[in-house]
Design an enzyme around this catalytic site. Structure first.
Site, PDB file in Angstrom:
ATOM      1  N   ARG A   1      -0.762  40.671  47.451  1.00 60.87           N
ATOM      2  CA  ARG A   1      -2.098  40.286  46.951  1.00 60.87           C
ATOM      3  C   ARG A   1      -2.377  40.906  45.589  1.00 60.87           C
ATOM      4  O   ARG A   1      -1.853  41.954  45.253  1.00 60.87           O
ATOM      5  CB  ARG A   1      -3.178  40.767  47.926  1.00 60.87           C
ATOM      6  CG  ARG A   1      -3.137  40.071  49.263  1.00 60.87           C
ATOM      7  CD  ARG A   1      -4.130  40.694  50.230  1.00 60.87           C
ATOM      8  NE  ARG A   1      -5.489  40.527  49.789  1.00 60.87           N
ATOM      9  CZ  ARG A   1      -6.411  41.510  49.806  1.00 60.87           C
ATOM     10  NH1 ARG A   1      -6.109  42.709  50.230  1.00 60.87           N
ATOM     11  NH2 ARG A   1      -7.628  41.263  49.395  1.00 60.87           N
TER      12      ARG A   1
ATOM     13  N   ILE B   1      -6.367  33.629  39.164  1.00 61.09           N
ATOM     14  CA  ILE B   1      -7.512  34.537  39.303  1.00 61.09           C
ATOM     15  C   ILE B   1      -7.187  35.548  40.407  1.00 61.09           C
ATOM     16  O   ILE B   1      -7.122  35.177  41.575  1.00 61.09           O
ATOM     17  CB  ILE B   1      -8.794  33.771  39.700  1.00 61.09           C
ATOM     18  CG1 ILE B   1      -9.093  32.662  38.691  1.00 61.09           C
ATOM     19  CG2 ILE B   1      -9.978  34.734  39.816  1.00 61.09           C
ATOM     20  CD1 ILE B   1     -10.207  31.718  39.131  1.00 61.09           C
ATOM     21  N   ARG B   2      -6.939  36.771  40.040  1.00 56.82           N
ATOM     22  CA  ARG B   2      -6.531  37.806  41.019  1.00 56.82           C
ATOM     23  C   ARG B   2      -5.477  37.218  41.977  1.00 56.82           C
ATOM     24  O   ARG B   2      -5.605  37.302  43.199  1.00 56.82           O
ATOM     25  CB  ARG B   2      -7.737  38.336  41.811  1.00 56.82           C
ATOM     26  CG  ARG B   2      -8.664  39.215  40.987  1.00 56.82           C
ATOM     27  CD  ARG B   2      -9.668  39.934  41.861  1.00 56.82           C
ATOM     28  NE  ARG B   2     -10.449  39.010  42.652  1.00 56.82           N
ATOM     29  CZ  ARG B   2     -10.542  39.048  43.971  1.00 56.82           C
ATOM     30  NH1 ARG B   2      -9.908  39.966  44.668  1.00 56.82           N
ATOM     31  NH2 ARG B   2     -11.281  38.166  44.599  1.00 56.82           N
TER      32      ARG B   2
ATOM     33  N   GLY C   1     -10.627  32.298  47.072  1.00 51.48           N
ATOM     34  CA  GLY C   1     -11.777  33.110  47.456  1.00 51.48           C
ATOM     35  C   GLY C   1     -11.272  34.510  47.718  1.00 51.48           C
ATOM     36  O   GLY C   1     -10.569  35.076  46.890  1.00 51.48           O
ATOM     37  N   GLU C   2     -11.548  35.035  48.879  1.00 51.93           N
ATOM     38  CA  GLU C   2     -11.059  36.373  49.242  1.00 51.93           C
ATOM     39  C   GLU C   2     -10.438  36.252  50.635  1.00 51.93           C
ATOM     40  O   GLU C   2     -11.147  36.003  51.613  1.00 51.93           O
ATOM     41  CB  GLU C   2     -12.232  37.363  49.183  1.00 51.93           C
ATOM     42  CG  GLU C   2     -11.905  38.744  49.693  1.00 51.93           C
ATOM     43  CD  GLU C   2     -10.639  39.336  49.103  1.00 51.93           C
ATOM     44  OE1 GLU C   2     -10.480  39.343  47.869  1.00 51.93           O
ATOM     45  OE2 GLU C   2      -9.794  39.784  49.898  1.00 51.93           O
ATOM     46  N   SER C   3      -9.113  36.428  50.691  1.00 53.42           N
ATOM     47  CA  SER C   3      -8.406  36.140  51.942  1.00 53.42           C
ATOM     48  C   SER C   3      -8.884  37.026  53.094  1.00 53.42           C
ATOM     49  O   SER C   3      -8.958  36.565  54.238  1.00 53.42           O
ATOM     50  CB  SER C   3      -6.899  36.287  51.743  1.00 53.42           C
ATOM     51  OG  SER C   3      -6.591  37.577  51.253  1.00 53.42           O
TER      52      SER C   3
ATOM     53  N   GLU D   1      -7.389  23.138  40.800  1.00 53.48           N
ATOM     54  CA  GLU D   1      -8.648  22.374  40.755  1.00 53.48           C
ATOM     55  C   GLU D   1      -9.520  22.797  39.570  1.00 53.48           C
ATOM     56  O   GLU D   1     -10.328  22.017  39.088  1.00 53.48           O
ATOM     57  CB  GLU D   1      -9.397  22.502  42.092  1.00 53.48           C
ATOM     58  CG  GLU D   1     -10.176  23.787  42.339  1.00 53.48           C
ATOM     59  CD  GLU D   1      -9.312  25.002  42.673  1.00 53.48           C
ATOM     60  OE1 GLU D   1      -8.073  24.896  42.675  1.00 53.48           O
ATOM     61  OE2 GLU D   1      -9.894  26.083  42.920  1.00 53.48           O
TER      62      GLU D   1
ATOM     63  N   HIS E   1      -4.999  28.180  40.948  1.00 51.13           N
ATOM     64  CA  HIS E   1      -6.061  27.193  41.179  1.00 51.13           C
ATOM     65  C   HIS E   1      -5.800  25.965  40.307  1.00 51.13           C
ATOM     66  O   HIS E   1      -6.096  26.003  39.112  1.00 51.13           O
ATOM     67  CB  HIS E   1      -7.418  27.792  40.792  1.00 51.13           C
ATOM     68  CG  HIS E   1      -7.870  28.870  41.698  1.00 51.13           C
ATOM     69  ND1 HIS E   1      -8.697  28.643  42.773  1.00 51.13           N
ATOM     70  CD2 HIS E   1      -7.603  30.193  41.704  1.00 51.13           C
ATOM     71  CE1 HIS E   1      -8.928  29.785  43.401  1.00 51.13           C
ATOM     72  NE2 HIS E   1      -8.278  30.737  42.777  1.00 51.13           N
TER      73      HIS E   1
ATOM     74  N   CYS F   1      -4.194  30.145  46.353  1.00 54.64           N
ATOM     75  CA  CYS F   1      -4.542  31.544  46.072  1.00 54.64           C
ATOM     76  C   CYS F   1      -4.844  32.301  47.372  1.00 54.64           C
ATOM     77  O   CYS F   1      -3.929  32.569  48.140  1.00 54.64           O
ATOM     78  CB  CYS F   1      -5.673  31.619  45.054  1.00 54.64           C
ATOM     79  SG  CYS F   1      -5.675  33.180  44.182  1.00 54.64           S
TER      80      CYS F   1
HETATM   81  N1  GLN Z   1      -7.116  38.251  45.539  1.00 55.30           N
HETATM   82  C1  GLN Z   1      -7.696  37.323  46.451  1.00 55.30           C
HETATM   83  C2  GLN Z   1      -7.222  37.595  47.882  1.00 55.30           C
HETATM   84  O1  GLN Z   1      -6.406  38.408  48.143  1.00 55.30           O
HETATM   85  C3  GLN Z   1      -7.389  35.881  46.084  1.00 55.30           C
HETATM   86  C4  GLN Z   1      -8.100  35.463  44.821  1.00 55.30           C
HETATM   87  C5  GLN Z   1      -8.307  33.977  44.686  1.00 55.30           C
HETATM   88  O2  GLN Z   1      -8.289  33.227  45.671  1.00 55.30           O
HETATM   89  N2  GLN Z   1      -8.538  33.531  43.475  1.00 55.30           N
HETATM   90  O3  GLN Z   1      -7.655  36.941  48.769  1.00 55.30           O
END
Ligand code: GLN
Length: 179
Positions: A95, A121-122, A34-36, A159, A157, A66
């Site tokens: 990150r 993903i990112r 998600g987004e930390s 999953e 990921h 992630c």
């Molecule tokens: N870039 C996101 C972060 O810093 C992580 C991305 C992800 O969980 N797929 O939280």
């Protein structure tokens, strides 16, 4: 993924979901992608940050994927303003290291659990590995999977590609602890 491995899954929305009068109410925690920085804010807003930190530091098995890896780390490069991390996995992560959303990719990796197919993903990468931390996986020469005792962090990921080995390892850790 955990349900497909026969685990019972409950969302953690408050400290009382996590800890009861006799200790943790769950056998393990999964910190998802998600987004930390957002997850960090929500953990603090809902008074879950400190109970989660204490539970994992005291040995509650944890898997972070992630953003979850970023949350577990002791040090975060390129953190959002005010962003905090739980500091229960002795690594430094950077990150968004593997590019923006459009560079998301499915790749095949070698890991200590065998060859795995996973999605980035990112994704963050691990730029420093503490002395008690085992490297689980690398991608293009960079560390993307680590484990310290009962705490595992992976930059990808599994999953999304249906790769079960890391979640299975979390459940194995739970079984070993209760045996
Ligand atoms: N870039 C996101 C972060 O810093 C992580 C991305 C992800 O969980 N797929 O939280």
């Amino acid at each position: 993924m955990l349900e497909s491995l026969s685990a019972q899954v409950v969302p953690l929305r408050s400290a009382t979901d996590l800890v009861g009068p006799d200790g943790p109410r769950v056998d393990a925690v999964l910190l998802p992608g998600g987004e930390s920085s957002t997850i960090d804010k929500l953990l603090r807003m809902f008074d879950l940050f400190e109970p989660l930190r204490t539970s994992v530091a005291d040995g509650l098995p944890a898997l972070g994927t992630c953003a979850g890896l970023v949350l577990l780390a002791t040090e975060v490069d390129d953190r959002a303003p005010g962003q905090q991390s739980l500091g229960v996995l002795d690594v430094t992560v950077r990150r968004n290291s593997l590019g923006p959303q459009v560079d998301s990719a499915e790749v095949e990796l070698e890991s200590t659990l065998g060859a795995v197919r996973v999605a980035f993903i990112r994704a963050p990468v691990v730029t420093r590995v503490g002395p008690d931390v085992e490297v689980l996986a690398q991608h293009q020469g960079q560390v993307v999977g680590v484990r310290q005792g009962t705490v595992t962090g992976i930059a990808f990921h599994p999953e999304l590609t249906g790769e079960p080995v890391f979640h299975r390892q979390l459940l194995d850790t739970v079984r070993r602890r209760s045996a």
